[in-house]
Design a protein around this motif. Structure first.
Motif, PDB file in Angstrom:
ATOM      1  N   TRP A 192       0.836  -1.202   0.000  1.00  0.00           N
ATOM      2  CA  TRP A 192       0.000   0.000   0.000  1.00  0.00           C
ATOM      3  C   TRP A 192       0.875   1.258   0.000  1.00  0.00           C
ATOM      4  N   ASP A 193       1.830   1.345   0.917  1.00  0.00           N
ATOM      5  CA  ASP A 193       2.811   2.425   0.895  1.00  0.00           C
ATOM      6  C   ASP A 193       4.056   1.908   0.183  1.00  0.00           C
ATOM      7  N   SER A 194       4.273   2.389  -1.024  1.00  0.00           N
ATOM      8  CA  SER A 194       5.262   1.733  -1.882  1.00  0.00           C
ATOM      9  C   SER A 194       6.703   2.181  -1.641  1.00  0.00           C
ATOM     10  N   GLY A 195       6.915   3.252  -0.876  1.00  0.00           N
ATOM     11  CA  GLY A 195       8.290   3.659  -0.596  1.00  0.00           C
ATOM     12  C   GLY A 195       8.479   5.163  -0.701  1.00  0.00           C
ATOM     13  N   GLU A 196       9.716   5.581  -0.530  1.00  0.00           N
ATOM     14  CA  GLU A 196      10.062   7.004  -0.507  1.00  0.00           C
ATOM     15  C   GLU A 196      11.004   7.352  -1.658  1.00  0.00           C
ATOM     16  N   ILE A 197      10.752   8.510  -2.259  1.00  0.00           N
ATOM     17  CA  ILE A 197      11.603   9.029  -3.327  1.00  0.00           C
ATOM     18  C   ILE A 197      11.927  10.482  -2.999  1.00  0.00           C
ATOM     19  N   MET A 198      13.171  10.847  -3.211  1.00  0.00           N
ATOM     20  CA  MET A 198      13.586  12.231  -2.977  1.00  0.00           C
ATOM     21  C   MET A 198      14.064  12.865  -4.289  1.00  0.00           C
ATOM     22  N   ILE A 199      13.744  14.147  -4.434  1.00  0.00           N
ATOM     23  CA  ILE A 199      14.220  14.948  -5.563  1.00  0.00           C
ATOM     24  C   ILE A 199      14.906  16.181  -4.988  1.00  0.00           C
ATOM     25  N   ARG A 200      16.029  16.531  -5.562  1.00  0.00           N
ATOM     26  CA  ARG A 200      16.731  17.733  -5.103  1.00  0.00           C
ATOM     27  C   ARG A 200      17.364  18.437  -6.301  1.00  0.00           C
ATOM     28  N   SER A 201      17.107  19.739  -6.403  1.00  0.00           N
ATOM     29  CA  SER A 201      17.804  20.533  -7.426  1.00  0.00           C
ATOM     30  C   SER A 201      19.013  21.187  -6.792  1.00  0.00           C
ATOM     31  N   LEU A 202      20.102  21.253  -7.536  1.00  0.00           N
ATOM     32  CA  LEU A 202      21.350  21.832  -7.055  1.00  0.00           C
ATOM     33  C   LEU A 202      21.483  23.276  -7.547  1.00  0.00           C
ATOM     34  N   PRO A 203      22.346  24.069  -6.934  1.00  0.00           N
ATOM     35  CA  PRO A 203      22.530  25.456  -7.381  1.00  0.00           C
ATOM     36  C   PRO A 203      22.960  25.521  -8.853  1.00  0.00           C
ATOM     37  N   ALA A 204      22.514  26.568  -9.518  1.00  0.00           N
ATOM     38  CA  ALA A 204      22.847  26.751 -10.928  1.00  0.00           C
ATOM     39  C   ALA A 204      24.354  26.883 -11.118  1.00  0.00           C
ATOM     40  N   ILE A 205      24.856  26.244 -12.170  1.00  0.00           N
ATOM     41  CA  ILE A 205      26.277  26.293 -12.514  1.00  0.00           C
ATOM     42  C   ILE A 205      26.432  27.197 -13.735  1.00  0.00           C
ATOM     43  N   PRO A 206      27.078  28.354 -13.604  1.00  0.00           N
ATOM     44  CA  PRO A 206      27.173  29.292 -14.732  1.00  0.00           C
ATOM     45  C   PRO A 206      28.083  28.761 -15.834  1.00  0.00           C
ATOM     46  N   THR A 207      27.748  29.126 -17.062  1.00  0.00           N
ATOM     47  CA  THR A 207      28.603  28.764 -18.208  1.00  0.00           C
ATOM     48  C   THR A 207      29.065  29.997 -18.974  1.00  0.00           C
ATOM     49  N   GLN A 227      26.420  12.916  -8.379  1.00  0.00           N
ATOM     50  CA  GLN A 227      26.726  11.644  -7.725  1.00  0.00           C
ATOM     51  C   GLN A 227      26.697  11.796  -6.212  1.00  0.00           C
ATOM     52  N   GLN A 228      27.312  12.856  -5.712  1.00  0.00           N
ATOM     53  CA  GLN A 228      27.344  13.099  -4.273  1.00  0.00           C
ATOM     54  C   GLN A 228      25.938  13.317  -3.727  1.00  0.00           C
ATOM     55  N   CYS A 229      25.135  14.079  -4.441  1.00  0.00           N
ATOM     56  CA  CYS A 229      23.776  14.368  -4.004  1.00  0.00           C
ATOM     57  C   CYS A 229      22.926  13.092  -3.947  1.00  0.00           C
ATOM     58  N   ILE A 230      23.022  12.264  -4.985  1.00  0.00           N
ATOM     59  CA  ILE A 230      22.244  11.023  -5.028  1.00  0.00           C
ATOM     60  C   ILE A 230      22.650  10.104  -3.875  1.00  0.00           C
ATOM     61  N   GLU A 231      23.939   9.997  -3.629  1.00  0.00           N
ATOM     62  CA  GLU A 231      24.417   9.152  -2.529  1.00  0.00           C
ATOM     63  C   GLU A 231      23.903   9.657  -1.181  1.00  0.00           C
ATOM     64  N   GLU A 232      23.878  10.970  -1.001  1.00  0.00           N
ATOM     65  CA  GLU A 232      23.378  11.539   0.256  1.00  0.00           C
ATOM     66  C   GLU A 232      21.890  11.239   0.430  1.00  0.00           C
ATOM     67  N   MET A 233      21.100  11.381  -0.620  1.00  0.00           N
ATOM     68  CA  MET A 233      19.672  11.103  -0.526  1.00  0.00           C
ATOM     69  C   MET A 233      19.418   9.619  -0.269  1.00  0.00           C
ATOM     70  N   ASP A 234      20.164   8.766  -0.957  1.00  0.00           N
ATOM     71  CA  ASP A 234      20.009   7.320  -0.745  1.00  0.00           C
ATOM     72  C   ASP A 234      20.300   6.947   0.700  1.00  0.00           C
ATOM     73  N   GLN A 235      21.324   7.573   1.261  1.00  0.00           N
ATOM     74  CA  GLN A 235      21.691   7.282   2.647  1.00  0.00           C
ATOM     75  C   GLN A 235      20.596   7.752   3.605  1.00  0.00           C
ATOM     76  N   GLN A 236      20.029   8.905   3.349  1.00  0.00           N
ATOM     77  CA  GLN A 236      18.952   9.413   4.204  1.00  0.00           C
ATOM     78  C   GLN A 236      17.742   8.491   4.177  1.00  0.00           C
ATOM     79  N   ILE A 237      17.386   8.026   3.006  1.00  0.00           N
ATOM     80  CA  ILE A 237      16.239   7.123   2.888  1.00  0.00           C
ATOM     81  C   ILE A 237      16.520   5.797   3.571  1.00  0.00           C
ATOM     82  N   SER A 238      17.737   5.292   3.395  1.00  0.00           N
ATOM     83  CA  SER A 238      18.128   4.033   4.017  1.00  0.00           C
ATOM     84  C   SER A 238      18.061   4.110   5.531  1.00  0.00           C
ATOM     85  N   GLN A 239      18.452   5.236   6.093  1.00  0.00           N
ATOM     86  CA  GLN A 239      18.435   5.411   7.537  1.00  0.00           C
ATOM     87  C   GLN A 239      17.021   5.466   8.102  1.00  0.00           C
TER      88      GLN A 239
END
Length: 241
Positions: A192-207, A227-239
């Motif tokens: 019924w509750d299928s799980g948690e998903i996180m989305i995060r936008s990072l600061p704009a990188i100028p070109t 990569q760093q952001c995804i790993e941090e979110m995965d760790q938060q969900i895992s905890q």
């Protein structure tokens, strides 16, 4: 049993959302804000049907006031339902030309002003990229790109394609990375509750001021940050699991 019922409901939802989106596209064809509205049509009911807990921290993306290139990781076809909630105004995406032939969705995708890229035709693909760069420069429209070029199936970031970065440098617009936690192997649609998903936008990188000589470093910087952001979110969900 619950999984089958959900898939049946999602099939009906896909057709209804596609039909409503087509009507919107016919009424105002190629309007660059059609993509945002249609993304909501798909994603909002899907979140209710699939019962996942979506936590989005994308204020910087949604409040960005000028054209940009948005790059995101791509796990599965469910990304349409996951990321549809954070597509900003006047944003179109780049997709494969074959999408045009998917019933309902393909025609809607085309009428929404999205860019259909024929990767098997180098001349056509180059022309599409040039047109998209011109859009970034002069039409107050942002471009959304799944920067890996294909689904990674939750196995980690694939190598990034260079096209999005080349466009951003040529147009002198910033890049905004959008990261989604690794969900495809963890969401359980038979519950019924299928799980948690996180989305995060990072600061704009100028070109602005960069040249194509800066391309490798720009690609690497974006990939490392995502990569760093995804790993941090995965760790938060895992905890919390």
């Amino acid at each position: 049993m619950l999984f089958l019922l959900r898939m049946l409901a999602m099939g009906v939802h896909f057709i209804l959302a596609g039909t409503l989106g087509l009507l919107l596209g016919i009424c105002r064809p190629f309007n660059p804000d059609n993509s945002r509205l249609c993304a909501r049509l798909y994603s909002v009911p899907a979140q209710w049907l699939l019962r996942w807990r979506l936590k989005a921290d994308a204020k910087g993306l949604l409040e960005h006031q000028r054209s940009c290139v948005i790059i995101a990781n791509h796990q599965s076809n469910y990304d349409l339902y996951v990321l549809g909630r954070v597509v900003p105004e006047r944003t179109v995406s780049i997709g494969k030309k074959s999408l045009k032939w998917v019933p309902f969705f393909g025609q809607l995708y085309w009428l929404s002003g999205n860019v259909l890229l024929d990767r098997g035709n180098a001349a056509s693909a180059k022309q599409s990229m040039l047109t998209t760069t011109e859009t970034l420069r002069n039409k107050d429209t942002s471009i959304w790109v799944f920067v890996e070029g294909t689904r990674n199936l939750g196995k980690g970031l694939l190598p990034f394609k260079k096209g999005a970065f080349q466009m951003a440098i040529a147009a002198g617009v910033p890049i905004i990375p959008v990261c989604v936690s690794t969900y495809i192997n963890h969401i359980q649609l038979n519950r019924w509750d299928s799980g948690e998903i996180m989305i995060r936008s990072l600061p704009a990188i100028p070109t602005e001021g960069l040249s194509q000589d800066d391309l490798p470093q720009l690609v690497e910087t974006c990939r490392q940050q995502m990569q760093q952001c995804i790993e941090e979110m995965d760790q938060q969900i895992s905890q919390r699991a």
